[in-house]
Enzyme design. Structure first.
Site, short mmCIF file in Angstrom:
data_model
loop_
_atom_site.label_atom_id
_atom_site.label_comp_id
_atom_site.label_asym_id
_atom_site.label_seq_id
_atom_site.Cartn_x
_atom_site.Cartn_y
_atom_site.Cartn_z
N HIS A 88 2.67 -4.54 6.30
CA HIS A 88 1.25 -4.90 6.27
C HIS A 88 0.39 -3.75 5.73
CE1 HIS A 88 -2.39 -6.95 8.07
NE2 HIS A 88 -2.84 -5.71 7.96
N GLU A 89 0.50 -2.61 6.40
CA GLU A 89 -0.35 -1.48 5.99
C GLU A 89 0.00 -1.02 4.58
OE1 GLU A 89 -2.84 -1.10 7.67
OE2 GLU A 89 -2.19 -2.03 9.56
N HIS A 133 -2.05 -2.92 2.12
CA HIS A 133 -3.40 -2.37 1.95
C HIS A 133 -3.35 -1.16 1.02
CE1 HIS A 133 -5.66 -4.78 4.75
NE2 HIS A 133 -4.93 -4.44 5.79
#
Ligand SMILES: [Zn+2]
Length: 714
Positions: A501-502, A505
């Site tokens: 997820h990170e 980003h």
């Protein structure tokens, strides 16, 4: 898989117009030659010289940054030429580079490696920054120039990106109070000052309360049920706390969750879980109840001053959802099937307790324990059997391999670059042909100096200077399981997902190609780049590349992968319910007209009772430690994760249709969505990638929330 473990605080650093970061032209007079912010960094890739930056350098740098940006604004206003896009909008976009860079470093350290001195500094600079932003936002002459360009926008022959930048600049002024009279403006300034301090205080209290609690175990019998790896981790934590020979558990997620999952000592589970969900609610010096009420009261007054019904209406105007009513309807659509599912899950857990002759009613601190037992019974799958295949380094290599397959990226470790903590790893990211893309900092484990959760941010956002791309410096910060004396960091499947997820980003930061520094990313589209990455995490084709046993190197067995797949809908009722309850709580606070009159606990209980959340589930965040909405950038926006999930589930279908590593689909996703992220309306970009607006069905399927699953699908 448990979702939404991820927190993304720092993106707001990049989203606030005055705070996008970039390297500073350091040509002005040098106030202090020893301060590394006042001279060229002189580091490889121009990364911040963390080895030279000391606490005392921040305040003079912030003060100088404010001075320089104010001078740049004054120059725009004093320009005798009539306002144009270039001399006003582009010039405004380019102002404040020095300050942005200082704040990016300061803000990152404040979250990832803070100390008493930095906290005191933040209390000092927060109101300074609020006043500075108001000085720009409420500058009448500046607004007049922006408005003049805006009023002639249709005759200026602007391209899409310029038009979007102009519209947003104008809207930011209006939303910042440019149309208010003098008295209203003065009040707005006061509110912003007060709010800036309250949000800092809220975050400090959460950190203090997180660090204040330790469950110290002295009697080996109290470790009953815990796997050896969890015992070892707790022994290590005890040693670090100076409690040799004992075992320490904290309310940091990597310490707490394994205990809740496997401890047979119900009373200790209760003690630990209570400490977690009572954070900031102890009526002591770190209590956040009054802060919650004050923050909401200020936000509501500010919204009304600006002509909105409430803070939610103010926030949502800028999002894809547009209005609170649409968010409420969306959440309601998901809530009904979720509630049913969570009730079924609770009943299954109670049945297990009864079967085992427990003789008690399921409580929130039992949920993890019996869920793990049931998971083992139904799927013969348990967390500690999986962890050996998810060594942190291997997962990192898996993500690198995925980025290689999709985008041709290469990652080269740069051990010599300055870092702010010895735990941090730094990589250079290159395109397939060796061109430099950017730098990525990764900081994986919890510390007392770090906020809980995981987020992505950075020290510089990409932009263009004289036609040349200034490459970005991105970062991800997580709170993953630490290595122990006998084992490397072996992370849970939740943590694997959070890492993907990170990283998503960070990719959107690394790929960013906008010509201008200003980005306007709708909060409810911001999780598209991150959440789409989660879809790859447990794909068998990718697992084969990275999920290797840390001792033997054996690839995760097919049966285990199949079990993982089969169990993907397991516990989704709980996961979705605790998340949606927090979304609904967020919306309830930000549509509440008069918070001064309420009691925080009673209000929260009423919101929860009204939706019928079962008492065995606590909202993912209670108000007193709901940092996303009280000190992060997610006020009236916590729903954004699941709104974005409609996008990422639909977008991932495109990969499934063409093959999950399909380069053409990946290139289209990169060029239509990731590179221009925040430079246009998100739906327009999405449709360019997908050929149509997203459908909700892929999301409902993924979470097992089809409203009428008995009916065969058309
Ligand atoms: Zn995120």
């Amino acid at each position: 898989m448990k979702r939404y473990a991820a927190v993304f605080f720092l993106l707001c650093l990049f989203l606030a117009p005055a705070m996008s970061s970039s390297p500073a032209p350091r040509q002005a007079a040098l106030p202090s030659p020893d301060n590394p912010f006042f001279k060229p960094y002189g580091t490889p890739f121009n990364v911040p010289p963390f080895d030279l930056i000391k606490n005392e350098h921040f305040l003079p740098a912030v003060e100088e940054g404010i001075k320089r940006e104010q001078a740049e604004i004054d120059a725009i206003v004093a320009n005798p030429e009539p306002p144009t896009f270039e001399n006003t909008i582009a010039a405004l976009d380019h102002a404040g580079i020095f300050l942005s860079e200082v704040n990016a470093v300061f803000g990152s350290l404040q979250s990832a490696n803070t100390n008493k001195e930095l906290q005191a500094l933040a209390r000092k600079t927060a109101p300074m920054m609020a006043a500075h932003r108001d000085n720009i936002g409420l500058n009448e002459k500046l607004f007049r120039r922006v408005k003049a360009v805006y009023d002639s926008r249709n005759t200026l022959k602007l391209d899409r990106e310029q038009f979007f930048l102009l519209e947003n600049a104008h809207r930011d002024f209006v939303r910042g109070g440019a149309l208010l009279d003098e008295q209203q403006k003065a009040r707005l300034r006061e509110l912003n000052q007060e709010l800036s301090l309250l949000t800092v205080k809220f975050g400090e209290n959460v950190l203090a309360e997180t660090n204040a609690f330790k469950l110290v175990i002295e009697d080996r019998a109290d470790l009953a049920g815990l796997p050896p790896s969890v015992e070892a981790m707790a022994a290590e934590a005890a040693k670090q706390a100076g409690l040799d020979g004992k075992w320490v558990f904290t309310i940091q997620v990597p310490s707490m969750t394994p205990f809740l999952q496997s401890s047979e000592k119900r009373a200790l589970r209760e003690k630990l879980h209570r400490a977690y969900f009572m954070k900031g609610d102890h009526d002591n010096e770190f209590d956040n109840k009054e802060n919650v009420k004050k923050i909401i009261a200020i936000r509501q007054e500010r919204a009304r001053l600006l002509g909105y019904d409430d803070h939610a209406a103010f926030v949502l105007e800028n999002n894809m959802a547009k209005t609170p009513a649409r968010v409420d309807a969306f959440l309601k659509q998901l809530w009904e099937p979720t509630l049913v599912k969570s009730q079924q899950e609770a009943a299954a857990l109670q049945a297990m307790i009864d079967r085992r002759g427990g003789g008690f009613k399921l409580a929130s601190w039992d949920w993890w324990y019996y869920t793990e037992k049931l998971r083992q019974e139904k799927y013969a799958l348990d967390d500690s059997a999986l962890r050996p295949y998810f060594k942190l380094d291997n997962v990192r290599q898996g993500i690198f391999a995925l980025c290689g397959k999709l985008y041709g990226l290469q990652f080269i470790e740069q051990p010599g670059l300055p870092r702010y903590h010895p735990d941090v790893q730094v990589f250079e990211v290159q395109e397939a042909d060796g061109r430099h893309t950017g730098i990525l900092y990764m900081d994986f484990h919890p510390r007392e100096s770090k906020r809980a959760g995981a987020w992505s941010g950075g020290f510089r956002r990409a932009y263009y200077e004289n036609g040349k791309r200034v490459p970005p410096v991105a970062s991800i910060v997580c709170s993953f399981t630490r290595p122990t004396a006998d084992a490397p960091s072996l992370i849970s499947t939740d943590e694997v997902e959070t890492f993907f997820h990170e990283f998503g980003h960070a990719l959107s930061t690394l790929f960013s190609q906008g010509r201008y520094r200003g980005r306007s990313v709708a909060r409810d589209s911001v999780e598209l780049p991150s959440q789409i990455m989660e879809h790859w995490a447990f794909e068998p084709e990718l697992l084969a590349l990275y999920a290797k046993h840390y001792k033997t190197g054996e690839v995760i067995p097919v049966e285990l992968v199949e079990k993982l797949e089969k169990s993907s809908l397991f516990n989704q009722g709980f996961i979705t319910a605790e998340y949606l309850a927090a979304c609904i709580l967020d919306m309830a606070w930000h549509t509440l007209p008069n918070p001064a009159a309420v009691n925080v606990r009673e209000f929260e209980n009423k919101v929860i009772a009204d939706i019928g959340l079962i008492p065995e589930i606590v909202p993912r965040y209670r108000s007193t430690y709901f940092s996303h909405i009280f000190s992060g950038g997610y006020a009236a926006g916590y729903y954004a994760y699941i709104w974005s999930e409609v996008l990422d589930c639909d977008a991932y279908e495109a990969f499934k249709e063409k093959g999950i590593f399909d380069r053409t689909t990946a290139l289209s996703f990169r060029t239509n969505v990731l590179e221009p992220f925040g430079t246009e309306e998100p739906m327009a970009q999405y449709v360019r990638f997908r050929g149509a607006e997203p459908k909700i069905e892929p999301l409902l399927r993924k979470r097992g929330l089809e409203v009428n699953p008995a009916k065969p699908r058309q």
